[in-house]
Design an enzyme around this catalytic site. Structure first.
Site, PDB file in Angstrom:
ATOM      1  N   ASN A 162       0.789  -1.231   0.000  1.00  7.31           N
ATOM      2  CA  ASN A 162       0.000   0.000   0.000  1.00  7.31           C
ATOM      3  C   ASN A 162       0.826   1.289   0.000  1.00  7.31           C
ATOM      4  O   ASN A 162       0.360   2.325  -0.462  1.00  7.31           O
ATOM      5  CB  ASN A 162      -1.003   0.004   1.157  1.00  7.31           C
ATOM      6  CG  ASN A 162      -0.374  -0.292   2.500  1.00  7.31           C
ATOM      7  OD1 ASN A 162       0.764  -0.756   2.587  1.00  7.31           O
ATOM      8  ND2 ASN A 162      -1.107  -0.035   3.569  1.00  7.31           N
ATOM      9  N   GLY A 236       2.006  -6.427   7.232  1.00  7.02           N
ATOM     10  CA  GLY A 236       1.199  -7.244   6.336  1.00  7.02           C
ATOM     11  C   GLY A 236      -0.055  -7.756   7.018  1.00  7.02           C
ATOM     12  O   GLY A 236      -0.507  -7.227   8.033  1.00  7.02           O
ATOM     13  N   SER A 237      -0.592  -8.816   6.455  1.00  4.80           N
ATOM     14  CA  SER A 237      -1.837  -9.391   6.960  1.00  4.80           C
ATOM     15  C   SER A 237      -1.595 -10.246   8.190  1.00  4.80           C
ATOM     16  O   SER A 237      -0.466 -10.676   8.462  1.00  4.80           O
ATOM     17  CB  SER A 237      -2.487 -10.246   5.866  1.00  4.80           C
ATOM     18  OG  SER A 237      -1.698 -11.410   5.627  1.00  4.80           O
ATOM     19  N   VAL A 238      -2.667 -10.513   8.920  1.00  2.00           N
ATOM     20  CA  VAL A 238      -2.578 -11.389  10.088  1.00  2.00           C
ATOM     21  C   VAL A 238      -2.098 -12.772   9.672  1.00  2.00           C
ATOM     22  O   VAL A 238      -1.254 -13.388  10.341  1.00  2.00           O
ATOM     23  CB  VAL A 238      -3.942 -11.473  10.800  1.00  2.00           C
ATOM     24  CG1 VAL A 238      -3.921 -12.559  11.880  1.00  2.00           C
ATOM     25  CG2 VAL A 238      -4.299 -10.130  11.416  1.00  2.00           C
ATOM     26  N   THR A 240      -0.200 -13.654   7.179  1.00  2.00           N
ATOM     27  CA  THR A 240       1.241 -13.640   6.915  1.00  2.00           C
ATOM     28  C   THR A 240       2.012 -13.500   8.222  1.00  2.00           C
ATOM     29  O   THR A 240       3.058 -14.129   8.408  1.00  2.00           O
ATOM     30  CB  THR A 240       1.597 -12.486   5.967  1.00  2.00           C
ATOM     31  OG1 THR A 240       0.815 -12.600   4.777  1.00  2.00           O
ATOM     32  CG2 THR A 240       3.065 -12.536   5.582  1.00  2.00           C
ATOM     33  N   GLY A 241       1.504 -12.686   9.142  1.00  2.00           N
ATOM     34  CA  GLY A 241       2.152 -12.539  10.435  1.00  2.00           C
ATOM     35  C   GLY A 241       2.211 -13.842  11.209  1.00  2.00           C
ATOM     36  O   GLY A 241       3.226 -14.152  11.860  1.00  2.00           O
ATOM     37  N   GLU A 258       3.465  -5.383  12.267  1.00  2.15           N
ATOM     38  CA  GLU A 258       2.331  -4.471  12.133  1.00  2.15           C
ATOM     39  C   GLU A 258       1.355  -5.143  11.187  1.00  2.15           C
ATOM     40  O   GLU A 258       1.623  -5.270   9.992  1.00  2.15           O
ATOM     41  CB  GLU A 258       2.757  -3.106  11.573  1.00  2.15           C
ATOM     42  CG  GLU A 258       1.596  -2.125  11.507  1.00  2.15           C
ATOM     43  CD  GLU A 258       1.875  -0.912  10.663  1.00  2.15           C
ATOM     44  OE1 GLU A 258       0.942  -0.466   9.953  1.00  2.15           O
ATOM     45  OE2 GLU A 258       3.011  -0.410  10.692  1.00  2.15           O
ATOM     46  N   CYS A 293      -4.023  -0.536   6.959  1.00  4.38           N
ATOM     47  CA  CYS A 293      -4.350  -1.315   8.157  1.00  4.38           C
ATOM     48  C   CYS A 293      -4.978  -0.445   9.234  1.00  4.38           C
ATOM     49  O   CYS A 293      -5.696  -0.939  10.107  1.00  4.38           O
ATOM     50  CB  CYS A 293      -3.108  -2.015   8.686  1.00  4.38           C
ATOM     51  SG  CYS A 293      -1.715  -0.910   9.005  1.00  4.38           S
ATOM     52  N   GLU A 471       6.271   1.180  16.586  1.00  8.10           N
ATOM     53  CA  GLU A 471       7.096   1.817  15.571  1.00  8.10           C
ATOM     54  C   GLU A 471       6.963   3.332  15.660  1.00  8.10           C
ATOM     55  O   GLU A 471       6.174   3.865  16.415  1.00  8.10           O
ATOM     56  CB  GLU A 471       6.691   1.322  14.177  1.00  8.10           C
ATOM     57  CG  GLU A 471       6.900  -0.174  13.979  1.00  8.10           C
ATOM     58  CD  GLU A 471       6.536  -0.619  12.585  1.00  8.10           C
ATOM     59  OE1 GLU A 471       7.438  -1.013  11.833  1.00  8.10           O
ATOM     60  OE2 GLU A 471       5.334  -0.568  12.242  1.00  8.10           O
TER      61      GLU A 471
END
Length: 502
Positions: A162, A236-238, A240-241, A258, A293, A471
């Site tokens: 994004n 990224g996405s949940v 992927t996390g 994040e 996000c 962050e």
């Protein structure tokens, strides 16, 4: 502001389409290259290398070798390099913004702000290099005990689509300032601005300190699991996390995540309806097609002002008009890919079938100039209930779900019922009410009578499945260090003997 036509855009695209490893460009070991398509026009942007496992191994090895010398560079010398990189980002802001507009679909004019954010983060962490401090612990007259902060080593950074160049440039600042080396995987959907960034800073950092690997899942898995990698950071996405956490667990390495959000905007009865409507549209980040996000994609509006707020929403949404991302006047861009575009449309259809009331948008715009792009109008559904998919699941698209509330306790329970907890926006003129609500919501970043903005120095991050760590603050810098304790016994007898011998 110049109007970049296709031929001009082509001239801005990076010449290097390979991998940047150990200070040099190279082709992927597999020889694989993939075609990129502009989400705004459907036209080709050329091919880009697809890194694989062997390339990741090479980049990690180069980064580890470079770490042994980079960690010993004086902090203020590292800071000087980061400030030079910040200036390069500022000097090339329009070029980088235009590349991202063509490649990821965000409006070029708005992407100029990404250059400001990235360069500010580079300067910010350059200025914090002397704050990586340890502490001394009192031990009495016969010992000295103190702690040191040291860099972890090789840090891998996996970036989302994004805000490609903003994340590539800005998110390397903290690990490099701390003395780590980095291997960056830019988004496979939109890697071109990261490649151009690497071209622009080539030669500024010692070989191996910064490495760039465009690619997909294969390279990402190696970057999160390799035993030589000391720390992994993902935006990224949940899903992927979760995968990164599983991979990192094999070698017990620290991670910074994040992840997604299904964020709430809460409006109390004393809030101004027009201001709330404007905030709902702004907080949804329609400029980025809701691909953020932190977007406040759930609106909880007190019933006493509910109809008035809905009455202003069409006007508020009108400020975001889909257009070609590279056109200077565009205020809302395109969805990044066909897959994501179709996913957004499926959520719109599910909302209709589940009984939500469509009050704005909901379809591809009728403008013939946009026919070949992945565009969706700013979409707002009213009368949304907690059971609906658009109330529970992160869409990552321009779809806002609004619901009325009467009972505050029940409303707060609904706000906290999702698995996410990144941001929340609260609108009220009652100071006590605002503070109490901020305390109750399960979110890591709360705005009161504000929405969407980040403030450098203020810790940004989520709770629950929205991530780990913070962050944009000193804590981010310290996360890229580890603490070592040193204990020194002071032997007074030996000191007297040595003095006597002298």
């Amino acid at each position: 502001m110049p109007d970049h036509r296709p031929s001009e855009i082509d001239s801005l695209l990076p010449l290097q389409r390979g991998l940047f490893i150990d200070g040099a460009w190279r082709e992927p070991a597999s020889g694989r290259f993939v075609e990129l398509t502009s989400p705004g026009t459907g036209s080709s942007l050329g091919k880009v290398a697809e890194a694989g496992a062997a390339d990741a191994e090479a980049a990690i090895a180069a980064a580890y070798t470079a770490f042994r010398s980079w960690r010993d560079v004086a902090p203020n010398e590292r800071a000087k390099i980061l400030r030079r990189i910040a200036q390069i980002v500022r000097d090339n802001a329009r070029e980088l913004a235009t590349i991202d507009a063509a490649d990821c679909g965000n409006p070029m004019t708005a992407m100029l702000g990404d250059a400001d954010i990235a360069s500010a983060q580079l300067d910010f962490f350059a200025g914090l290099v002397t704050e990586m401090k340890g502490a001394s612990i009192p031990m009495g007259p016969n010992a000295v005990n103190f702690s040191l902060r040291e860099p972890h080593g090789v840090v891998t950074k996996i970036m989302p689509f994004n805000h490609p160049f903003m994340f590539c440039a800005g998110k390397i600042a903290a690990p490099l300032a701390a003395g780590n080396t980095v291997v960056v995987k830019p988004p496979e959907q939109a890697p071109l601005s990261a490649l151009r960034f690497a071209e622009l800073i080539e030669g500024l950092l010692p070989p191996g300190v910064f490495n760039l690997l465009p690619g997909g899942r294969e390279v990402g898995e190696v970057l999160s699991s390799h035993p030589t990698v000391a720390m992994v950071s993902l935006i990224g996405s949940v899903r992927t996390g979760q995968a990164v956490m599983r991979s990192a667990a094999e070698t017990i390495k620290p991670i910074l995540l994040e992840l997604g959000g299904k964020n709430a905007l809460i409006a109390y009865p004393d809030a101004d309806p027009k201001e709330v409507a404007t905030a709902l549209a702004a907080g949804m980040n329609f400029t980025w097609c809701g691909q953020s996000c932190g977007s406040t994609s759930r609106g909880f509006v007190h019933r006493s002002i509910y109809d008035a707020v809905l009455g202003h929403l069409a006007e508020a949404c009108a400020a975001y008009r889909p257009g070609l991302p590279t056109e200077p006047g565009t205020t809302m861009g395109a969805i990044v890919s066909k897959t994501q575009y179709e996913r957004v449309l499926s959520y719109i259809e599910s909302a209709k079938s589940e009984g939500a009331r469509l009050i704005n948008g909901g379809k591809h715009p009728e403008d013939a100039a946009l026919a070949n792009g992945f565009f969706v109008e700013p979409t707002v559904f009213a009368d949304v209930t907690p059971q609906m998919r658009i109330a529970r699941e992160e869409i990552f698209g321009p779809v806002l779900a609004v619901a009325p509330w009467d009972d505050e306790a029940a409303m707060l329970e609904e706000v906290n019922a999702v698995d996410y907890g990144l941001t929340c926006s609260i609108w009220t003129n009652d100071l006590a009410q605002a503070h109490l609500a901020a305390r109750e919501v399960e979110a890591g970043y709360v705005w009161i009578n504000e929405v969407s903005k980040h403030f450098l120095g203020a810790p940004f991050g989520g709770v629950k499945q929205s991530g780990l760590g913070r962050e944009e603050c000193l804590e981010e810098l310290l996360a890229y260090t580890r603490e070592k304790n040193v204990h020194v016994r002071l032997d007074r007898r030996r000191t007297r003997l040595s003095q006597g011998a002298a």
